[in-house]
Write a protein that holds these residues in place. Structure first.
Motif, PDB file in Angstrom:
ATOM      1  N   ILE A  86      31.391  48.165  47.848  1.00 51.58           N
ATOM      2  CA  ILE A  86      31.371  47.276  46.891  1.00 51.58           C
ATOM      3  C   ILE A  86      32.466  46.325  46.800  1.00 51.58           C
ATOM      4  O   ILE A  86      33.629  47.015  46.713  1.00 51.58           O
ATOM      5  CB  ILE A  86      30.921  47.950  45.249  1.00 51.58           C
ATOM      6  CG1 ILE A  86      29.726  48.821  45.549  1.00 51.58           C
ATOM      7  CG2 ILE A  86      30.838  47.030  44.289  1.00 51.58           C
ATOM      8  CD1 ILE A  86      29.242  49.573  44.368  1.00 51.58           C
ATOM      9  N   ALA A  87      32.483  45.321  46.640  1.00 49.85           N
ATOM     10  CA  ALA A  87      33.522  44.301  46.353  1.00 49.85           C
ATOM     11  C   ALA A  87      33.896  43.899  45.115  1.00 49.85           C
ATOM     12  O   ALA A  87      33.078  44.226  44.216  1.00 49.85           O
ATOM     13  CB  ALA A  87      33.193  42.795  47.093  1.00 49.85           C
ATOM     14  N   VAL A  88      35.225  44.350  44.618  1.00 49.71           N
ATOM     15  CA  VAL A  88      35.667  44.135  43.503  1.00 49.71           C
ATOM     16  C   VAL A  88      36.551  43.365  43.276  1.00 49.71           C
ATOM     17  O   VAL A  88      37.677  43.202  44.194  1.00 49.71           O
ATOM     18  CB  VAL A  88      36.212  45.723  42.802  1.00 49.71           C
ATOM     19  CG1 VAL A  88      36.670  45.571  41.515  1.00 49.71           C
ATOM     20  CG2 VAL A  88      35.089  46.670  43.066  1.00 49.71           C
ATOM     21  N   THR A  89      36.652  42.128  42.166  1.00 44.95           N
ATOM     22  CA  THR A  89      37.793  41.206  42.167  1.00 44.95           C
ATOM     23  C   THR A  89      38.309  41.249  40.705  1.00 44.95           C
ATOM     24  O   THR A  89      37.600  41.664  39.320  1.00 44.95           O
ATOM     25  CB  THR A  89      37.008  39.810  42.321  1.00 44.95           C
ATOM     26  OG1 THR A  89      36.314  39.593  43.303  1.00 44.95           O
ATOM     27  CG2 THR A  89      37.979  38.581  41.696  1.00 44.95           C
ATOM     28  N   VAL A  90      39.597  41.154  40.819  1.00 48.43           N
ATOM     29  CA  VAL A  90      40.394  41.248  39.342  1.00 48.43           C
ATOM     30  C   VAL A  90      41.064  39.781  39.094  1.00 48.43           C
ATOM     31  O   VAL A  90      41.948  39.639  39.918  1.00 48.43           O
ATOM     32  CB  VAL A  90      41.229  42.454  39.459  1.00 48.43           C
ATOM     33  CG1 VAL A  90      42.270  42.516  38.086  1.00 48.43           C
ATOM     34  CG2 VAL A  90      40.604  43.561  39.834  1.00 48.43           C
ATOM     35  N   VAL A 137      37.757  42.357  35.283  1.00 48.72           N
ATOM     36  CA  VAL A 137      37.304  42.916  36.631  1.00 48.72           C
ATOM     37  C   VAL A 137      35.832  42.708  36.841  1.00 48.72           C
ATOM     38  O   VAL A 137      34.966  42.603  35.658  1.00 48.72           O
ATOM     39  CB  VAL A 137      37.377  44.605  36.593  1.00 48.72           C
ATOM     40  CG1 VAL A 137      37.034  45.300  37.768  1.00 48.72           C
ATOM     41  CG2 VAL A 137      38.919  44.989  36.109  1.00 48.72           C
ATOM     42  N   THR A 138      35.604  42.347  37.905  1.00 48.56           N
ATOM     43  CA  THR A 138      33.825  42.301  38.112  1.00 48.56           C
ATOM     44  C   THR A 138      33.793  42.643  39.346  1.00 48.56           C
ATOM     45  O   THR A 138      34.782  42.878  40.437  1.00 48.56           O
ATOM     46  CB  THR A 138      33.785  40.551  38.369  1.00 48.56           C
ATOM     47  OG1 THR A 138      34.305  39.933  39.199  1.00 48.56           O
ATOM     48  CG2 THR A 138      34.040  39.894  36.881  1.00 48.56           C
ATOM     49  N   SER A 139      32.516  42.855  39.837  1.00 47.40           N
ATOM     50  CA  SER A 139      32.103  43.531  40.924  1.00 47.40           C
ATOM     51  C   SER A 139      30.728  42.816  41.769  1.00 47.40           C
ATOM     52  O   SER A 139      30.279  42.130  40.937  1.00 47.40           O
ATOM     53  CB  SER A 139      31.752  45.237  40.821  1.00 47.40           C
ATOM     54  OG  SER A 139      30.533  45.149  40.307  1.00 47.40           O
ATOM     55  N   THR A 140      30.551  43.203  42.817  1.00 48.99           N
ATOM     56  CA  THR A 140      29.374  42.461  43.377  1.00 48.99           C
ATOM     57  C   THR A 140      28.080  42.952  42.772  1.00 48.99           C
ATOM     58  O   THR A 140      27.133  42.256  42.981  1.00 48.99           O
ATOM     59  CB  THR A 140      29.351  42.709  44.917  1.00 48.99           C
ATOM     60  OG1 THR A 140      29.164  44.221  45.154  1.00 48.99           O
ATOM     61  CG2 THR A 140      30.415  42.022  45.613  1.00 48.99           C
ATOM     62  N   PHE A 141      28.099  44.104  42.186  1.00 48.89           N
ATOM     63  CA  PHE A 141      26.783  44.655  41.180  1.00 48.89           C
ATOM     64  C   PHE A 141      26.834  44.208  39.900  1.00 48.89           C
ATOM     65  O   PHE A 141      25.491  44.022  39.442  1.00 48.89           O
ATOM     66  CB  PHE A 141      26.683  46.075  41.475  1.00 48.89           C
ATOM     67  CG  PHE A 141      26.271  46.526  42.871  1.00 48.89           C
ATOM     68  CD1 PHE A 141      24.966  47.110  42.795  1.00 48.89           C
ATOM     69  CD2 PHE A 141      26.984  46.404  44.048  1.00 48.89           C
ATOM     70  CE1 PHE A 141      24.564  47.564  44.264  1.00 48.89           C
ATOM     71  CE2 PHE A 141      26.586  46.809  45.307  1.00 48.89           C
ATOM     72  CZ  PHE A 141      25.301  47.347  45.365  1.00 48.89           C
ATOM     73  N   SER A 159      28.742  41.912  36.556  1.00 53.61           N
ATOM     74  CA  SER A 159      29.590  40.739  36.068  1.00 53.61           C
ATOM     75  C   SER A 159      30.443  41.177  35.215  1.00 53.61           C
ATOM     76  O   SER A 159      31.491  40.660  34.795  1.00 53.61           O
ATOM     77  CB  SER A 159      28.812  39.703  35.457  1.00 53.61           C
ATOM     78  OG  SER A 159      28.115  40.115  34.273  1.00 53.61           O
ATOM     79  N   ASP A 160      30.505  42.499  34.654  1.00 51.34           N
ATOM     80  CA  ASP A 160      31.299  43.094  34.085  1.00 51.34           C
ATOM     81  C   ASP A 160      32.308  44.029  34.695  1.00 51.34           C
ATOM     82  O   ASP A 160      32.372  44.054  35.816  1.00 51.34           O
ATOM     83  CB  ASP A 160      30.671  43.396  32.576  1.00 51.34           C
ATOM     84  CG  ASP A 160      29.738  44.734  32.941  1.00 51.34           C
ATOM     85  OD1 ASP A 160      29.830  45.278  33.979  1.00 51.34           O
ATOM     86  OD2 ASP A 160      28.914  44.922  32.165  1.00 51.34           O
ATOM     87  N   ASP A 161      33.043  44.954  33.989  1.00 47.92           N
ATOM     88  CA  ASP A 161      33.961  45.768  34.943  1.00 47.92           C
ATOM     89  C   ASP A 161      33.193  47.365  35.098  1.00 47.92           C
ATOM     90  O   ASP A 161      33.594  48.277  34.867  1.00 47.92           O
ATOM     91  CB  ASP A 161      35.228  46.264  33.781  1.00 47.92           C
ATOM     92  CG  ASP A 161      34.652  46.617  32.252  1.00 47.92           C
ATOM     93  OD1 ASP A 161      33.425  46.843  31.891  1.00 47.92           O
ATOM     94  OD2 ASP A 161      35.622  46.994  31.563  1.00 47.92           O
ATOM     95  N   GLU A 162      32.098  47.181  35.322  1.00 45.43           N
ATOM     96  CA  GLU A 162      31.172  48.346  35.719  1.00 45.43           C
ATOM     97  C   GLU A 162      30.307  48.213  37.054  1.00 45.43           C
ATOM     98  O   GLU A 162      29.973  47.114  37.249  1.00 45.43           O
ATOM     99  CB  GLU A 162      30.153  48.787  34.687  1.00 45.43           C
ATOM    100  CG  GLU A 162      29.212  49.989  35.058  1.00 45.43           C
ATOM    101  CD  GLU A 162      28.349  50.352  33.892  1.00 45.43           C
ATOM    102  OE1 GLU A 162      28.764  51.466  32.917  1.00 45.43           O
ATOM    103  OE2 GLU A 162      27.095  49.679  34.016  1.00 45.43           O
ATOM    104  N   ALA A 163      30.483  49.125  37.839  1.00 43.52           N
ATOM    105  CA  ALA A 163      29.676  49.040  39.137  1.00 43.52           C
ATOM    106  C   ALA A 163      28.528  50.096  39.192  1.00 43.52           C
ATOM    107  O   ALA A 163      28.677  51.223  38.934  1.00 43.52           O
ATOM    108  CB  ALA A 163      30.627  49.362  40.261  1.00 43.52           C
ATOM    109  N   GLU A 164      27.528  49.920  39.339  1.00 46.32           N
ATOM    110  CA  GLU A 164      26.338  50.684  39.554  1.00 46.32           C
ATOM    111  C   GLU A 164      26.230  50.950  41.029  1.00 46.32           C
ATOM    112  O   GLU A 164      25.854  50.158  41.809  1.00 46.32           O
ATOM    113  CB  GLU A 164      25.161  50.206  38.893  1.00 46.32           C
ATOM    114  CG  GLU A 164      25.085  50.039  37.580  1.00 46.32           C
ATOM    115  CD  GLU A 164      23.762  49.618  36.909  1.00 46.32           C
ATOM    116  OE1 GLU A 164      22.922  49.267  37.775  1.00 46.32           O
ATOM    117  OE2 GLU A 164      23.439  49.443  35.585  1.00 46.32           O
TER     118      GLU A 164
END
Length: 244
Positions: free
Chosen positions: A158-162, A176-180, A182-187
């Protein structure tokens, strides 16, 4: 005349103020007796500071005050929610014990491996010193509590951008956003598939007094809990065939 130029320090604790004191002496004369006073000389007490006579005025470009601004590190947080698809697995393998590690663009881990709790949740926290955009990769360990599980399909990276922004008040904010999400949580979703189990029963039917006829008797195998009847057909030789 003696003068001193100083900076008035403010109250912001994230700014280091310049405490330098610039002293200089101004000489005033009336040499031509024309009814006006003239500045005949300006001398600084600091090396490298000089004044220039521009006719009616004196100027300089060497009195400098330098302040230093410092802001605290940004704290980034990534919440991870583990999702496991397969209800039949829930009684034997809970959502706890799945490990995740976050890596920077150079492949270095930015924190220790984080393991999910019974609710399938965990969190990774790390600090960033400078404002800017940072890219990371979240990787899941292909293990459960350190063991391999046959039939488990693990999540892709999973790609994470800060995005780190300096607020100008001595603090920084990390978004923090991830490819899954738009907020700071990755499922993170895993899928578990079970291969069908095969069971074979060798059963013989006997009839006293005459030969057996093909299909003369019928039998069934039934599962007590949950109940699932399986049809069985008797063969002429006394054997039994069934399909699961």
């Amino acid at each position: 005349y003696s003068y001193q130029v100083v900076e008035i320090s403010g109250t912001e604790d994230y700014i280091e103020y310049d405490t330098t004191k610039h002293n200089f002496v101004v000489t005033v004369t009336d040499e031509d007796m024309d009814g006006k006073l003239e500045v005949s000389n300006v001398v600084s007490a600091h090396a490298g500071v000089s004044f220039t006579n521009n006719g009616d005025t004196w100027s300089n470009a060497n009195i400098n005050f330098t302040n230093y601004y410092e802001s605290s590190d940004a704290h980034a947080t990534l919440d991870i929610q583990k999702i496991l698809i397969n209800e039949s697995l829930s009684d034997r393998v809970k959502l706890s014990g799945f490990g995740f590690t976050l890596y920077d663009e150079s492949g270095n881990a930015v924190s220790d491996t984080a393991y999910t709790d019974a609710a399938g949740e965990t969190q990774i926290r790390w600090t960033i010193s400078d404002a800017g955009t940072y890219n990371y990769t979240l990787k899941e360990e292909n293990l459960y509590n350190g063991n391999e599980i046959t039939g488990m399909t693990y999540a892709d990276d999973i790609a994470v951008t800060v995005e780190v922004v300096d607020n100008g008040d001595g603090t920084k904010t990390a978004t923090v956003t991830s490819t899954f999400n738009s907020d700071d949580e990755a499922e993170v979703t895993n899928e578990y598939k079970l291969d069908a189990a095969e069971v074979t029963f060798d059963v013989t039917k006997s009839l006293s007094g005459r030969d057996l006829n093909n299909g003369e008797f019928e039998f069934k195998i039934q599962q007590v809990e949950p109940r699932a009847d399986i049809p069985v057909i008797e063969l002429a030789n006394g054997g039994i065939a069934y399909n699961d």
